[in-house]
Design an enzyme around this catalytic site. Structure first.
Site, PDB file in Angstrom:
ATOM      1  CB  SER A 164      -0.956  -0.033   1.201  1.00  0.00           C
ATOM      2  OG  SER A 164      -1.931   0.982   1.104  1.00  0.00           O
ATOM      3  CG  ASP A 167      -6.588  -2.630  -4.190  1.00  0.00           C
ATOM      4  OD1 ASP A 167      -7.473  -2.060  -3.520  1.00  0.00           O
ATOM      5  OD2 ASP A 167      -5.424  -2.220  -4.278  1.00  0.00           O
ATOM      6  CG  HIS A 216      -5.096  -2.270  -0.562  1.00  0.00           C
ATOM      7  ND1 HIS A 216      -4.584  -1.684  -1.702  1.00  0.00           N
ATOM      8  CD2 HIS A 216      -4.562  -1.582   0.481  1.00  0.00           C
ATOM      9  CE1 HIS A 216      -3.778  -0.683  -1.363  1.00  0.00           C
ATOM     10  NE2 HIS A 216      -3.742  -0.600  -0.052  1.00  0.00           N
TER      11      HIS A 216
END
Length: 413
Positions: A91, A313, A369
């Protein structure tokens, strides 16, 4: 604390909030690597600063702190100095990790000691170019059938493919974006297939008081209804982790300072602020928009990279990641092809190269994610194959699972 790739996980079947039970993880990355986990910046996890001013940081300072920590850690643990080191993150690690790598290269070139034996990096669903990732969400919503062809074509035309910096006088674009918002506002951005968790749900505290042992967790169908599943995903799982992390014996084992005994560990610390004498302000400044140039620079180094993306995601769409990879003018060594786990397609992969620089891109089919969380077996196999450099595009004959511990890695999250 990262239960996605670490050596332990919660045994949810036999646990309660009062007594979370641990078990060894089948797919722990510690089977192939020694791992250092960073709680960065100060205030995340159990990390802390000794003065309010020390909590004030930004995208530029964070990599400097991480680099300093790595060198100091190697001084204190000199037996690991010669080990190959890989840096990794998910991320927002797409911003901090490349900048930390640059600090490592610069430190080595300047003769800083100890010399860091840096070999490569791993990035999962990395936020790399904030503007491009934001704009890609509209196309991802269309690809995932969350908005119709008609809506997509209309918003693309009226906004001229620019969805972040919108002309306030472009009323057609604003209207079309509102239509898109209505379509996806109750879609979970980290995984479009999971239930949406309402952050304003006032019943959360009540849910967490429920004794989960009252639910029949020994049946094959653990969760008897969609409502139970939603509660589990949104509240119970994080509640178990937080309950374990805040036990006094856990804090003692982690050597958390007694000064912070009353501070609670939370999954996501939203309270990182400082007071300048007038009012509270955020303590972290997001002052870097893109790290694509860093990868361009690394492409002339002698190192390896694995960049992977969960394909469900909506926060950092996989094709926006592939777009910046292709922008750094690498030679395509292997074109888009499936990779397998247990004779099933686990995702798709490409390989790129520039002399001594090698980059593998992989999608994780059904991945979120943070793909190691919901696709642990697939990601474990992906990491193994990449570390052993045995190939990604073939069948299960490529699987090489070893039990060595010869790497030092950092995983953010």
């Amino acid at each position: 604390m990262n239960l996605c790739i670490g050596p332990i996980t919660i045994n949810y079947i036999n646990s309660s909030l009062e007594n979370p039970m641990l078990e060894l993880s089948t797919h722990s990355l510690t089977k192939v690597a020694n791992i250092l986990f960073f709680d960065e910046p100060a205030g995340s996890g159990f990390s802390y600063a000794k003065s309010p001013e020390a909590y004030i940081t930004n995208d530029t300072l964070t990599p400097i702190h991480m680099h300093q920590f790595i060198r100091k850690w190697l001084v204190d643990h000199s037996k690991f100095v010669n080990n190959p080191l890989y840096l990794g993150g998910d991320s927002y690690g797409g911003i901090s990790v490349p900048m930390t790598i640059q600090e490592i290269y610069k430190g080595n070139e300047d003769g800083e000691e100890p010399h860091i034996n840096f070999k490569g990096y791993i990035l999962g669903n990395p936020l790399t170019d904030k503007h491009d990732s934001y704009n890609a969400k509209i196309e991802q919503a269309h690809r995932m059938s969350l908005i119709s062809d008609k809506i997509y074509e209309s918003v693309k035309k009226s906004c001229h493919r620019e969805y972040q910096y919108v002309d306030p006088n472009n009323y057609r674009c604003i209207h079309d974006l509102q239509v898109v918002y209505e379509c996806i506002k109750r879609i979970k951005v980290d995984n479009v297939l999971e239930p949406f968790c309402d952050p304003l749900n006032t019943s959360k505290s009540e849910l967490l008081r429920i004794d989960l042992r009252s639910i029949d967790k020994t049946s094959i169908d653990i969760w008897s209804s969609d409502e139970d599943l939603t509660r589990w995903i949104c509240y119970y799982k994080s509640a178990y982790i937080e309950a374990w992390a805040n036990r006094r014996d856990v804090k003692e084992a982690l050597h958390v300072s007694e000064v912070f005994n009353e501070i609670k560990w939370v999954s996501c610390n939203q309270s990182l602020t400082y007071n300048d004498g007038l009012l509270a302000k955020p303590s972290y400044k997001f002052n870097v928009m893109s790290t694509v140039a860093y990868h361009q620079e690394f492409s002339h180094k002698n190192c390896r990279a694995l960049v992977y993306s969960g394909d469900h995601d909506l926060r950092v769409p996989y094709f926006s990641t592939l777009k910046w990879i292709e922008s750094i003018d690498l030679l395509v060594m292997e074109y888009w092809r499936p990779w397998y786990v247990d004779e099933q397609v686990a995702g798709y992969t490409m390989k790129f190269s520039n002399h001594n620089y090698k980059l593998t891109f992989a999608t994780v089919k059904g991945g979120s994610h943070t793909s190691p969380e919901n696709r642990p077996e697939e990601c474990f196999n992906m990491f193994i194959r990449w570390f052993d450099d045995v190939g990604f595009g073939g069948s299960d004959d490529d699987d090489v699972v070893t039990d060595r511990s010869k790497h030092i890695c950092d995983k953010e999250g």
